[in-house]
Design an enzyme around this catalytic site. Structure first.
Site: not given
Ligand code: IMP
Ligand code: MG
Length: 172
Positions: A40-41, A100, A128, A149, A156
């Protein structure tokens, strides 16, 4: 109570969204562009982005569950909402709030590849880099952060803070 430390203010967000929208509008002139928002982000970023574009686009969403709750990735990723628009031979641009580890985006791009688009690129509001585990090319990055974070502007923490107009670092 966790502390909210400002990272991106309203004006800064407005400027970076306008700038990336200009690039996208230029790069995709005369193409059939479909934007795929990651739920949803990305919902606020996507809605601001489309209103800054000067080209026609179609919009759809994918849902994935990656983070269960808390600030660390749950490990197993699965699809909670499929794309409904036919992507065959279309230019696809994935719109993500934050990258991330890179695992979610890699999973989404692999899924989208099965739908026979002409091309898939990625646009992320925030990159990030600290915990990247899967190398992934982000074609349009709005803002790079090294760590922490982040919440607000759609992002969220346990479903809280999405409604904030600015991006904050959540300090526990
Ligand atoms: P990844 O798979 O670790 O790259 O994570 C990506 C997903 O995790 C993103 O779509 C975000 O929804 C969530 N996410 C990662 N880091 C953050 C953060 O710092 N704040 C909020 N959501 C995050
Ligand atoms: Mg996301």
């Amino acid at each position: 109570m966790p502390e909210l430390i400002p990272v991106l203010g309203k004006n800064e967000i407005q400027n970076i969204v306008a700038q990336v929208a200009r690039k996208i509008s230029y790069d995709y002139q005369n193409q059939e562009l479909v934007l795929i928002g990651v739920l949803k982000g990305a919902f606020i970023f996507l809605s601001d982005l489309v209103r800054n574009l000067s080209i026609p686009v179609k919009v759809d969403f994918v849902g994935v569950s990656s983070y269960g709750s808390g600030t660390t990735s749950g490990g197993s990723i699965h699809l909670t909402k499929k794309v409904e628009i036919d992507l065959t031979n279309k230019d696809v641009l994935v719109i993500e709030d934050i990258v991330d580890t890179g695992l979610t985006l890699t999973y989404i791009v692999d899924y989208l590849k099965t739908l026979s688009p002409k091309n898939i690129k990625v646009c992320a509001l925030l990159d990030k880099q600290e915990r990247r585990r899967q190398t992934i090319k982000i074609d349009y990055t709005c803002h790079v952060v090294s760590e922490g974070f982040l919440v607000g502007y759609g992002l969220d923490y346990n479903e809280n803070y999405r409604e904030l107009s600015e991006v904050y670092h959540l300090k526990f």
